[in-house]
Design a protein around this motif. Structure first.
Motif, PDB file in Angstrom:
ATOM      1  N   ARG A  73     -34.925  11.218  17.231  1.00  0.00           N
ATOM      2  CA  ARG A  73     -34.625  10.012  16.394  1.00  0.00           C
ATOM      3  C   ARG A  73     -35.604   8.939  16.670  1.00  0.00           C
ATOM      4  O   ARG A  73     -36.361   8.813  17.517  1.00  0.00           O
ATOM      5  CB  ARG A  73     -33.248   9.430  17.195  1.00  0.00           C
ATOM      6  CG  ARG A  73     -31.945  10.057  16.280  1.00  0.00           C
ATOM      7  CD  ARG A  73     -30.690   9.719  17.107  1.00  0.00           C
ATOM      8  NE  ARG A  73     -30.548  10.362  18.295  1.00  0.00           N
ATOM      9  CZ  ARG A  73     -29.571  10.194  19.143  1.00  0.00           C
ATOM     10  NH1 ARG A  73     -28.295   9.500  18.440  1.00  0.00           N
ATOM     11  NH2 ARG A  73     -29.143  10.934  20.424  1.00  0.00           N
ATOM     12  N   PRO A  74     -35.918   8.295  15.401  1.00  0.00           N
ATOM     13  CA  PRO A  74     -36.995   7.285  15.378  1.00  0.00           C
ATOM     14  C   PRO A  74     -36.644   6.230  16.476  1.00  0.00           C
ATOM     15  O   PRO A  74     -37.797   5.702  17.052  1.00  0.00           O
ATOM     16  CB  PRO A  74     -36.941   6.595  13.826  1.00  0.00           C
ATOM     17  CG  PRO A  74     -36.220   7.895  13.155  1.00  0.00           C
ATOM     18  CD  PRO A  74     -35.316   8.388  14.021  1.00  0.00           C
ATOM     19  N   TRP A  75     -35.399   5.984  16.839  1.00  0.00           N
ATOM     20  CA  TRP A  75     -35.277   4.911  17.938  1.00  0.00           C
ATOM     21  C   TRP A  75     -35.542   5.314  19.183  1.00  0.00           C
ATOM     22  O   TRP A  75     -36.013   4.520  19.928  1.00  0.00           O
ATOM     23  CB  TRP A  75     -33.883   4.211  17.948  1.00  0.00           C
ATOM     24  CG  TRP A  75     -32.970   5.167  18.360  1.00  0.00           C
ATOM     25  CD1 TRP A  75     -31.987   6.014  17.670  1.00  0.00           C
ATOM     26  CD2 TRP A  75     -32.426   5.481  19.668  1.00  0.00           C
ATOM     27  NE1 TRP A  75     -31.222   6.709  18.386  1.00  0.00           N
ATOM     28  CE2 TRP A  75     -31.397   6.597  19.546  1.00  0.00           C
ATOM     29  CE3 TRP A  75     -33.038   5.179  21.039  1.00  0.00           C
ATOM     30  CZ2 TRP A  75     -30.920   6.990  20.803  1.00  0.00           C
ATOM     31  CZ3 TRP A  75     -32.289   5.644  22.079  1.00  0.00           C
ATOM     32  CH2 TRP A  75     -31.264   6.490  22.186  1.00  0.00           C
ATOM     33  N   LEU A 159     -44.686   7.304  15.460  1.00  0.00           N
ATOM     34  CA  LEU A 159     -43.638   6.848  14.524  1.00  0.00           C
ATOM     35  C   LEU A 159     -43.959   7.277  13.016  1.00  0.00           C
ATOM     36  O   LEU A 159     -42.861   7.629  12.232  1.00  0.00           O
ATOM     37  CB  LEU A 159     -43.350   5.313  14.465  1.00  0.00           C
ATOM     38  CG  LEU A 159     -42.757   4.782  15.681  1.00  0.00           C
ATOM     39  CD1 LEU A 159     -42.889   3.041  15.721  1.00  0.00           C
ATOM     40  CD2 LEU A 159     -41.232   5.218  15.757  1.00  0.00           C
ATOM     41  N   ALA A 163     -41.908  10.031  10.251  1.00  0.00           N
ATOM     42  CA  ALA A 163     -41.172  10.075   8.942  1.00  0.00           C
ATOM     43  C   ALA A 163     -42.087  10.743   7.857  1.00  0.00           C
ATOM     44  O   ALA A 163     -41.326  11.572   6.901  1.00  0.00           O
ATOM     45  CB  ALA A 163     -41.528   8.583   8.418  1.00  0.00           C
ATOM     46  N   ARG A 232     -32.950   8.814   7.363  1.00  0.00           N
ATOM     47  CA  ARG A 232     -32.954   7.325   6.796  1.00  0.00           C
ATOM     48  C   ARG A 232     -34.263   6.766   6.462  1.00  0.00           C
ATOM     49  O   ARG A 232     -34.454   5.804   5.752  1.00  0.00           O
ATOM     50  CB  ARG A 232     -32.150   6.383   7.572  1.00  0.00           C
ATOM     51  CG  ARG A 232     -30.644   6.657   7.467  1.00  0.00           C
ATOM     52  CD  ARG A 232     -29.752   5.623   8.316  1.00  0.00           C
ATOM     53  NE  ARG A 232     -30.056   5.766   9.971  1.00  0.00           N
ATOM     54  CZ  ARG A 232     -29.022   6.359  10.437  1.00  0.00           C
ATOM     55  NH1 ARG A 232     -28.038   7.076   9.670  1.00  0.00           N
ATOM     56  NH2 ARG A 232     -29.406   6.533  11.961  1.00  0.00           N
ATOM     57  N   ILE A 233     -35.341   7.380   7.223  1.00  0.00           N
ATOM     58  CA  ILE A 233     -36.621   6.927   7.372  1.00  0.00           C
ATOM     59  C   ILE A 233     -37.802   7.832   6.601  1.00  0.00           C
ATOM     60  O   ILE A 233     -38.784   7.220   6.106  1.00  0.00           O
ATOM     61  CB  ILE A 233     -37.249   6.282   8.812  1.00  0.00           C
ATOM     62  CG1 ILE A 233     -37.415   7.553   9.497  1.00  0.00           C
ATOM     63  CG2 ILE A 233     -36.277   5.358   9.505  1.00  0.00           C
ATOM     64  CD1 ILE A 233     -38.272   7.389  10.526  1.00  0.00           C
ATOM     65  N   SER A 234     -37.309   8.932   6.346  1.00  0.00           N
ATOM     66  CA  SER A 234     -38.329   9.943   5.785  1.00  0.00           C
ATOM     67  C   SER A 234     -38.087   9.983   4.404  1.00  0.00           C
ATOM     68  O   SER A 234     -36.783  10.466   3.692  1.00  0.00           O
ATOM     69  CB  SER A 234     -38.010  11.140   6.321  1.00  0.00           C
ATOM     70  OG  SER A 234     -39.056  12.342   5.734  1.00  0.00           O
ATOM     71  N   ARG A 238     -34.160  12.514   2.157  1.00  0.00           N
ATOM     72  CA  ARG A 238     -33.003  12.018   1.650  1.00  0.00           C
ATOM     73  C   ARG A 238     -31.892  12.705   0.997  1.00  0.00           C
ATOM     74  O   ARG A 238     -30.850  12.377   1.451  1.00  0.00           O
ATOM     75  CB  ARG A 238     -33.355  10.662   0.718  1.00  0.00           C
ATOM     76  CG  ARG A 238     -34.418   9.714   1.244  1.00  0.00           C
ATOM     77  CD  ARG A 238     -34.582   8.449   0.484  1.00  0.00           C
ATOM     78  NE  ARG A 238     -35.644   7.584   1.057  1.00  0.00           N
ATOM     79  CZ  ARG A 238     -35.140   6.715   1.820  1.00  0.00           C
ATOM     80  NH1 ARG A 238     -33.725   6.578   2.414  1.00  0.00           N
ATOM     81  NH2 ARG A 238     -36.015   5.750   2.525  1.00  0.00           N
TER      82      ARG A 238
END
Length: 364
Positions: A73-75, A159, A163, A232-234, A238
């Motif tokens: 996960r990105p976070w 990061l 993505a 959600r960010i890539s 989507r």
């Protein structure tokens, strides 16, 4: 006796090892690509773009941030970047104010480890942050805080690659789901065998298998949540968000189904202590397994959902303990009653709401 094989135990392991190795390699191919691209790009930017002589930190921060872990996960990547960057900052500050030495190294390690443990519960993350700080203290640099900039470059690349070169969240989530469904059907099948044979040993074995399912549920949760966060960010993932949302709904239902299967298994183990066969309960459980198999097939083909719903509805509609075992003991009727929430959970996995799923059960 001459026909019996000798010393054959190591052979299956030896044959299985290359296949398992190739499977691990295929599963980590995108993660390896991420690591290679991010580390080499971060190094190139710092070295060729900014003229840093040896941007080791830029490469190591990207590798430590991305890793080969399931949870990408990105976070989590950002959390790791922040922790390691703080470790590099602490080390740079100590070196700038007090120079290099054994006590400076000890001070840097103590502060870096403390910050890392505060930021993340993962022990490996704290060790990675400490290693970054050791590199700063041990490896000399002519320009103060140069390696802090390298750490920021490495974190940014980690990061960005998360993505732009995303891992395969849908495939990972689907694989984890398939493992859970297969193990679920195996555990339920063992309980059904115990009921059919009147075997407490067999039903207790089914209970043991049901208790082992929780780790598979947790794996599926991790892969679905990780995939949803990446999607959600890539910009390339989507379209997978709908499927990941569907998987999360199925996972939540199967989490409850696993818990209720343990309830069924415990009651079955207690009930068959008298050695009597329970064919009615066994047949119902087998039909629920068939419905679960169709739910599993809907992971890759959503058109299986209506078929799964139809099969499970047919089972649920019969779950009237008094009608099924009118002459049975209270324990027999209680076992049938325990199958009702299990059927409800499996129906919810097909897309029904809990209220709609319960409405398909007969009133008792």
């Amino acid at each position: 006796m001459t026909g019996e094989p000798t010393a054959t135990a190591p052979v299956p392991t030896a044959r299985r090892y290359p296949r398992e190795g190739w499977a691990r390699l295929r599963g980590s191919a995108v993660a390896i690509l991420q690591l290679v691209v991010a580390a080499s790009t971060a190094f190139s930017i710092a070295h060729y773009g900014l003229g840093h002589p040896a941007p080791l930190i830029a490469a190591t921060v990207t590798i430590s941030s991305l890793g080969l872990v399931r949870d990408a996960r990105p976070w989590r990547v950002l959390e790791t970047v922040i922790g390691m960057t703080l470790g590099v900052f602490v080390a740079e500050l100590v070196v700038f104010l007090a120079g290099n030495g054994w006590w400076q190294l000890a001070l840097t390690l103590g502060v870096s480890l403390s910050i890392a443990r505060f930021v993340s519960p993962q022990a490996g993350f704290a060790i990675a942050a400490a290693i970054q700080s050791i590199i700063v203290v041990v490896v000399p640099a002519q320009v103060p805080f140069l390696r802090l900039l390298d750490a920021l470059i490495g974190g940014a690349m980690a990061l960005l690659v998360t993505a732009l070169i995303p891992r395969s969240p849908l495939r990972t989530a689907r694989t984890d789901a398939a493992r859970l469904f297969t193990a679920f059907q195996g555990a339920a099948g063992t309980v059904a065998q115990g009921l059919r044979r009147g075997s407490r040993v067999r039903t207790e074995r089914g209970l043991e298998k049901a208790r082992e399912l929780q780790s598979l549920v947790d794996d599926w949760r991790t892969s679905v949540e990780s995939g949803a966060a990446i999607a959600r960010i890539s910009p390339f993932l989507r379209r997978q968000r709908f499927e990941l949302e569907r998987y999360e709904r199925m996972r939540a239902s199967m989490d409850l189904a696993v818990r209720n299967l343990r309830v069924v298994a415990r009651r079955a183990a207690y009930l068959v202590d008298d050695g009597r066969e329970r064919d009615v309960a066994a047949d119902l459980l087998v039909e629920l397994i068939r419905g679960a198999d169709l739910v599993q097939q809907s992971l890759t083909d959503i058109t299986y959902e209506p078929a799964a719903r139809e099969v499970l509805t047919a089972v649920a509609a019969r779950l009237d303990p008094i009608a099924l075992v009118p002459d049975g003991s209270l324990g027999d009727q209680t076992l049938i009653t325990a199958l009702r929430p299990l059927a409800t959970d499996l129906l919810c996995a097909t897309g029904l709401s809990p209220a709609d799923a319960r409405a398909r059960l007969p009133r008792v």
